[in-house]
Design an enzyme around this catalytic site. Structure first.
Site, mmCIF file in Angstrom:
data_model
loop_
_atom_site.group_PDB
_atom_site.id
_atom_site.type_symbol
_atom_site.label_atom_id
_atom_site.label_comp_id
_atom_site.label_asym_id
_atom_site.label_seq_id
_atom_site.Cartn_x
_atom_site.Cartn_y
_atom_site.Cartn_z
ATOM 1 N N ASP A 186 -6.683 -1.829 -4.888
ATOM 2 C CA ASP A 186 -7.752 -1.516 -3.938
ATOM 3 C C ASP A 186 -8.775 -0.570 -4.569
ATOM 4 O O ASP A 186 -9.982 -0.718 -4.374
ATOM 5 C CB ASP A 186 -7.185 -0.870 -2.675
ATOM 6 C CG ASP A 186 -6.265 -1.779 -1.899
ATOM 7 O OD1 ASP A 186 -6.351 -3.010 -2.046
ATOM 8 O OD2 ASP A 186 -5.433 -1.247 -1.129
ATOM 9 N N ASP A 213 0.867 -1.181 0.000
ATOM 10 C CA ASP A 213 0.000 0.000 0.000
ATOM 11 C C ASP A 213 0.897 1.223 0.000
ATOM 12 O O ASP A 213 1.959 1.226 0.660
ATOM 13 C CB ASP A 213 -0.913 0.002 1.223
ATOM 14 C CG ASP A 213 -2.057 -0.999 1.115
ATOM 15 O OD1 ASP A 213 -2.417 -1.371 -0.017
ATOM 16 O OD2 ASP A 213 -2.590 -1.397 2.160
#
Length: 164
Positions: free
Chosen positions: A138, A117
């Site tokens: 995502d 991330d």
């Protein structure tokens, strides 16, 4: 479906993997951070073995469990698609986005042992301050969920064969 995969899923998957590779190469895990928009947007490198919003992050078997869930989700999507349960363009777009997102994060789990991330926002409102870090995959999954919700209200349900 093959055209959607080629023209949407594959490029988004490549963008996801390229962006994560760039982050891994240029940002030290949990250390380096670059402010892009002052006070609002940062690039950084964080590890997520869990799911959305970092839930279950760091638990011992999270990577295995969520890897298996990813494979199961891909299998279910394939079966549902072949049965014609995604009749319209919105639902088909959502499937293509889901495929890109699921493969993107599954690839991370296999290559890195965690999902990379790197996008962090802080819009100054609660309860998400700062907003949890995320990535391109995502984003694909979130947009897919929104499109699927819209499609559930706007697209006709597939007709079932009635045999007398």
């Amino acid at each position: 479906m093959i055209r959607l995969l080629l023209f949407l899923s594959v490029p988004l998957y490549i963008l996801d993997q390229w962006s994560k590779l760039w982050i891994v190469k240029h940002f030290e895990l949990h250390v380096t951070e670059q402010e892009v928009i002052p006070g609002i947007f940062w690039l950084h490198h964080t590890a997520n073995t869990g799911v959305a919003f970092g839930m279950f992050n760091g638990t011992e078997y999270a990577n295995y469990a969520f890897g298996a869930i990813s494979l199961t989700a891909l299998t279910i999507l394939t079966v549902m698609y072949r049965k014609g349960l995604f009749p319209g363009i919105l639902s088909r777009l959502s499937v293509a986005l889901l495929v890109a997102g699921i493969f993107g994060n599954l690839t991370d789990r296999l290559l890195h042992g965690y999902v990379v991330d790197f996008l962090r926002f802080d819009f100054g409102f609660r309860p998400f301050n700062p907003w949890p870090s995320f990535n391109v995959a995502d984003s694909c999954v979130v947009v897919a969920a929104i499109l699927l919700a819209i499609a559930s209200f706007t697209e006709a349900t597939p007709a079932k064969d009635k045999k007398a």
